[in-house]
Enzyme design. Structure first.
Site, PDB file in Angstrom:
ATOM      1  N   ASP A  66      16.952  43.819 -49.306  1.00  0.00           N
ATOM      2  CA  ASP A  66      15.636  44.024 -48.693  1.00  0.00           C
ATOM      3  C   ASP A  66      14.539  44.056 -49.746  1.00  0.00           C
ATOM      4  O   ASP A  66      14.817  44.034 -50.952  1.00  0.00           O
ATOM      5  CB  ASP A  66      15.641  45.318 -47.851  1.00  0.00           C
ATOM      6  CG  ASP A  66      16.298  46.498 -48.562  1.00  0.00           C
ATOM      7  OD1 ASP A  66      16.493  46.428 -49.785  1.00  0.00           O
ATOM      8  OD2 ASP A  66      16.608  47.491 -47.889  1.00  0.00           O
ATOM      9  N   ASP A 135      18.346  58.501 -41.746  1.00  0.00           N
ATOM     10  CA  ASP A 135      18.232  58.186 -40.309  1.00  0.00           C
ATOM     11  C   ASP A 135      19.254  57.132 -39.874  1.00  0.00           C
ATOM     12  O   ASP A 135      19.179  56.607 -38.773  1.00  0.00           O
ATOM     13  CB  ASP A 135      16.799  57.726 -39.964  1.00  0.00           C
ATOM     14  CG  ASP A 135      16.400  56.423 -40.654  1.00  0.00           C
ATOM     15  OD1 ASP A 135      17.234  55.845 -41.396  1.00  0.00           O
ATOM     16  OD2 ASP A 135      15.256  55.973 -40.445  1.00  0.00           O
ATOM     17  N   HIS A 137      19.842  54.152 -41.295  1.00  0.00           N
ATOM     18  CA  HIS A 137      19.568  52.737 -41.552  1.00  0.00           C
ATOM     19  C   HIS A 137      20.441  52.190 -42.672  1.00  0.00           C
ATOM     20  O   HIS A 137      20.810  52.929 -43.593  1.00  0.00           O
ATOM     21  CB  HIS A 137      18.078  52.485 -41.836  1.00  0.00           C
ATOM     22  CG  HIS A 137      17.556  52.959 -43.153  1.00  0.00           C
ATOM     23  ND1 HIS A 137      16.535  53.875 -43.251  1.00  0.00           N
ATOM     24  CD2 HIS A 137      17.863  52.630 -44.426  1.00  0.00           C
ATOM     25  CE1 HIS A 137      16.248  54.089 -44.526  1.00  0.00           C
ATOM     26  NE2 HIS A 137      17.047  53.343 -45.267  1.00  0.00           N
ATOM     27  N   GLU A 142      16.067  49.908 -39.397  1.00  0.00           N
ATOM     28  CA  GLU A 142      15.747  51.233 -38.874  1.00  0.00           C
ATOM     29  C   GLU A 142      16.322  51.405 -37.467  1.00  0.00           C
ATOM     30  O   GLU A 142      16.710  50.428 -36.818  1.00  0.00           O
ATOM     31  CB  GLU A 142      14.214  51.396 -38.827  1.00  0.00           C
ATOM     32  CG  GLU A 142      13.532  51.308 -40.194  1.00  0.00           C
ATOM     33  CD  GLU A 142      13.721  52.579 -41.040  1.00  0.00           C
ATOM     34  OE1 GLU A 142      14.735  53.276 -40.879  1.00  0.00           O
ATOM     35  OE2 GLU A 142      12.816  52.850 -41.863  1.00  0.00           O
TER      36      GLU A 142
HETATM   37  C1  GLP Z   1      16.500  52.729 -48.964  1.00  0.00           C
HETATM   38  C2  GLP Z   1      17.048  51.277 -49.009  1.00  0.00           C
HETATM   39  C3  GLP Z   1      18.457  51.223 -48.538  1.00  0.00           C
HETATM   40  C4  GLP Z   1      19.181  52.440 -49.087  1.00  0.00           C
HETATM   41  C5  GLP Z   1      18.674  53.684 -48.405  1.00  0.00           C
HETATM   42  C6  GLP Z   1      19.222  54.965 -48.994  1.00  0.00           C
HETATM   43  O1  GLP Z   1      15.267  52.846 -48.390  1.00  0.00           O
HETATM   44  N1  GLP Z   1      16.293  50.267 -48.376  1.00  0.00           N
HETATM   45  O2  GLP Z   1      19.078  50.020 -48.949  1.00  0.00           O
HETATM   46  O3  GLP Z   1      20.558  52.335 -48.846  1.00  0.00           O
HETATM   47  O4  GLP Z   1      17.285  53.677 -48.289  1.00  0.00           O
HETATM   48  O5  GLP Z   1      18.629  55.270 -50.212  1.00  0.00           O
HETATM   49  P1  GLP Z   1      19.253  56.222 -51.282  1.00  0.00           P
HETATM   50  O6  GLP Z   1      20.480  55.555 -51.799  1.00  0.00           O
HETATM   51  O7  GLP Z   1      18.214  56.365 -52.351  1.00  0.00           O
HETATM   52  O8  GLP Z   1      19.561  57.514 -50.597  1.00  0.00           O
END
Ligand code: GLP
Length: 260
Positions: A66, A135, A137, A142
């Site tokens: 992304d 959440d 995702h 989302e």
């Molecule tokens: C982010 C990314 C995701 C990631 C998630 C968790 O916003 N777009 O790819 O897996 O949120 O983030 P983190 O690993 O920092 O908890």
């Protein structure tokens, strides 16, 4: 779906080991890259193996999950720059072999379609590294995302912008409101999904992911439909799993020769 419960350092070695084994049997493999804090220890371990054990990314391709829409090209939190900093530059991975969705494209829907085509033209993703949002995702799909979605524009939830404000001086106003993300259908086309989650704040998302009903409200639950999905969690992230003892017992009795 295989669930492995272990300390974070061990999870990183397991995930890196899977990529290492893949690259040694298929040097031109396609690796799906995630941002966020969850994969950072995996990238550290891959960088170590590159420096000390000759693990080569020279022929590999990388595709990111992304990207934020509209962050300037040189912005340190632009995901293409994050990936360059955290993994690509450390393993001498040529810039033109690592791609992400183009969040600065004039025609964003066309850039999304082109991105899906580029992944397919590269032969599809062999191993996709994933994290999960609080959440539920995955990538930036989302709650409410179509379970069959392809790469497209999404609006970030207030929760995600709040979670990610820590990368933007703690200021939610600096967090972009939109992103381009591989869809759930795009992610499901990868041949092996490896998701990492650590910490108590991920416990509910992990419980839903592994044990909840498949639902667009918890987008990661679509992984239950994948023939080869591995969920790597530490004790805190596993703390709401109803069948935690069973997963521990299953993994403990797995033959050593069998990888993830
Ligand atoms: C982010 C990314 C995701 C990631 C998630 C968790 O916003 N777009 O790819 O897996 O949120 O983030 P983190 O690993 O920092 O908890």
């Amino acid at each position: 779906m295989e669930v492995v419960i272990a300390p974070a350092d061990e999870l990183a070695v397991l995930a890196a080991g899977t990529i290492d084994a893949l690259l040694r049997r298929k040097p031109d493999a396609v690796i799906g890259l995630a941002t966020g804090s969850s994969p950072l220890k995996v990238y550290d371990e891959l960088a170590r193996r590159h420096a000390e054990d000759g693990l080569s990314f020279a022929q590999a391709r990388g595709f990111m999950l992304d990207e934020y829409v509209g962050l300037p090209a040189e912005h340190p939190e632009r995901y293409r720059n994050v990936i360059e900093r955290e993994i690509a530059s450390r393993v001498e991975w040529a810039a033109d072999r690592v791609q992400g969705p183009d969040g600065l494209a004039e025609d964003l829907p066309a850039a999304c379609a082109a991105y899906d085509e580029a992944i397919a033209a590269a032969g599809g993703v062999d191993v996709q590294i994933l994290g999960i949002g609080t959440d539920g995702h995955i990538a930036f799909n989302e709650p409410g995302s179509s379970l069959a979605s392809r790469t497209r524009i999404k609006t970030l939830t207030a929760q995600t912008r709040e979670d990610n404000a820590r990368f933007f001086d703690g200021d939610i106003e600096q967090v972009p409101t939109h992103c381009l993300t591989q869809g759930l259908g795009t992610i499901m086309a990868a041949r092996h999904l490896v998701l990492l989650a650590t910490g108590k704040h991920k416990a509910e998302a992990v419980h839903q992911l592994v044990e909840g009903p498949i639902s667009a409200m918890w987008p990661g639950t679509i992984m239950q439909m994948h023939p080869h999905a591995t969920v790597l969690v530490d004790g805190a992230a596993a703390s709401r799993l109803q069948l935690a003892d069973y997963y521990r017992q299953t993994y403990a009795s797995k033959p050593a020769w069998q990888g993830l």
